[in-house]
Design a protein around this motif. Structure first.
Motif, mmCIF file in Angstrom:
data_model
loop_
_atom_site.group_PDB
_atom_site.id
_atom_site.type_symbol
_atom_site.label_atom_id
_atom_site.label_comp_id
_atom_site.label_asym_id
_atom_site.label_seq_id
_atom_site.Cartn_x
_atom_site.Cartn_y
_atom_site.Cartn_z
ATOM 1 N N SER A 256 0.812 -1.276 0.037
ATOM 2 C CA SER A 256 -0.139 -0.050 0.058
ATOM 3 C C SER A 256 0.840 1.160 0.137
ATOM 4 N N THR A 257 1.802 1.270 0.836
ATOM 5 C CA THR A 257 2.809 2.406 0.763
ATOM 6 C C THR A 257 3.421 2.630 -0.406
ATOM 7 N N MET A 258 4.124 1.459 -1.196
ATOM 8 C CA MET A 258 4.528 1.416 -2.479
ATOM 9 C C MET A 258 3.797 2.166 -3.465
ATOM 10 N N LEU A 259 2.481 1.640 -3.566
ATOM 11 C CA LEU A 259 1.659 2.292 -4.492
ATOM 12 C C LEU A 259 1.055 3.579 -4.295
ATOM 13 N N SER A 260 0.945 3.989 -2.944
ATOM 14 C CA SER A 260 0.889 5.398 -2.678
ATOM 15 C C SER A 260 2.071 6.490 -3.088
ATOM 16 N N VAL A 261 3.279 5.978 -2.921
ATOM 17 C CA VAL A 261 4.523 6.754 -3.227
ATOM 18 C C VAL A 261 4.871 6.753 -4.496
ATOM 19 N N MET A 262 4.715 5.786 -5.615
ATOM 20 C CA MET A 262 5.479 5.410 -6.692
ATOM 21 C C MET A 262 4.987 6.989 -7.470
ATOM 22 N N PRO A 263 3.567 7.395 -7.611
ATOM 23 C CA PRO A 263 3.436 8.511 -8.575
ATOM 24 C C PRO A 263 4.228 9.814 -8.376
ATOM 25 N N ALA A 264 5.040 10.012 -7.109
ATOM 26 C CA ALA A 264 5.713 11.033 -6.801
ATOM 27 C C ALA A 264 6.969 10.971 -7.527
ATOM 28 N N ILE A 265 7.449 9.606 -8.238
ATOM 29 C CA ILE A 265 8.547 9.597 -8.758
ATOM 30 C C ILE A 265 8.409 8.849 -10.098
ATOM 31 N N GLY A 266 7.067 9.374 -10.630
ATOM 32 C CA GLY A 266 7.085 8.789 -12.200
ATOM 33 C C GLY A 266 6.394 7.539 -12.189
ATOM 34 N N ASN A 267 5.844 6.876 -11.310
ATOM 35 C CA ASN A 267 5.318 5.427 -11.482
ATOM 36 C C ASN A 267 6.333 4.512 -11.942
ATOM 37 N N PRO A 268 7.680 4.374 -11.584
ATOM 38 C CA PRO A 268 8.713 3.495 -12.124
ATOM 39 C C PRO A 268 8.106 1.996 -12.124
#
Length: 276
Positions: free
Chosen positions: A178-190
């Protein structure tokens, strides 16, 4: 004349095989969890399918995103730079992260969080700034940044590191996802290297036996599972059926690790992560 034609056809066929082989340069900016994942078995798995990897690991034990960021800003020479070239592992002491980033024209650079913070949302505040700073030092302007999803601790792990997850493996895994999916958009969804999912899937089939100390992966099944996941992710070739596995595990165990690594990569490519 016929022999000459057959020889030319053979050379042409060989060139097609050779041209299809991948040479990938990958750098992990990590810690002992990237050590577990990429420093052993990965090169051999890729070689067994005709591909070649240059593998780098910017290593500080337990290093978090915040600490990596501070080290890069201060240009601190604190890293053990582990490198695998041609299947030979070397280590260079007291390198800066900037030096490591500039050492090769990396095709892929992976980022990850320290394991105990992997499911703690507030620990990722510096990640976007850190990623941009790393990007400013790359020598390959087509480099791809990816995210290394690490694994939950063993169920019987008693360390205070496990306390944020109420000492529950499933809770930690769920929080990581859940944390990963929340954070990834901030670095361009790698793209995500789903090592944590692969480990969990193998645990489901073989039991909670993939750790050597509650945190780190076992030298056999755990590290092999991680390497299989990275191999398929990096080369794009299905790892299920790869001929390589170390003598410390048997063929059946290797098959299970390969199958679940493939399943994890397949799911992650579709934005899905197993729930247990």
């Amino acid at each position: 004349m016929k022999k000459a034609i057959l020889f030319l056809l053979f050379i042409f066929h060989l060139s097609l095989i050779t041209s299809d082989a991948k040479v990938v340069k990958v750098l992990a900016i990590g810690n002992s969890f990237s050590q577990d994942a990429i420093e052993q078995y990965l090169y051999e798995l890729a070689r067994a399918q005709g591909d070649s990897l240059v593998i780098g690991n910017a290593y500080i034990g337990g290093c978090s995103i915040d600490r990596h960021y501070t080290n890069l800003v201060k240009d601190s020479a604190l890293y053990a730079y582990r490198k695998v070239v041609g299947g030979v592992r070397s280590e260079h002491k007291k390198w800066t992260l900037k030096q490591i980033i500039r050492d090769e024209q990396w095709d892929i650079i992976s980022l990850q969080q320290a394991s105990q913070l992997s499911g703690v949302f507030d620990s990722y505040k510096n990640l976007p700034t850190f990623k941009r700073l790393v990007e400013s030092y790359v020598t390959n302007f087509h480099v791809e940044f990816v995210w290394h999803m690490t694994w939950a601790y063993a169920e019987d792990f008693k360390s205070s590191r496990f306390q944020p997850y109420d000492y529950k493996q499933r809770q930690m895994y769920s929080d990581i996802v859940s944390t990963m999916l929340s954070v990834m958009p901030a670095i361009g969804n790698p793209r995500i290297v789903p090592t944590g999912t692969a480990v969990q899937l193998v645990r489901y089939r073989l039991g909670d036996i993939l750790n050597r100390d509650g945190m780190h992966l076992s030298y056999t099944l755990g590290r092999y599972t991680a390497a299989c996941t990275w191999c398929e992710f990096l080369t794009g070739r299905i790892v299920d059926g790869n001929s390589y596995y170390p003598a410390t595990i048997n063929e059946t165990e290797a098959q299970i690790c390969q199958e679940e690594a493939h399943e994890a990569v397949f799911m992650s490519q579709r934005g899905r992560f197993a729930v247990f």
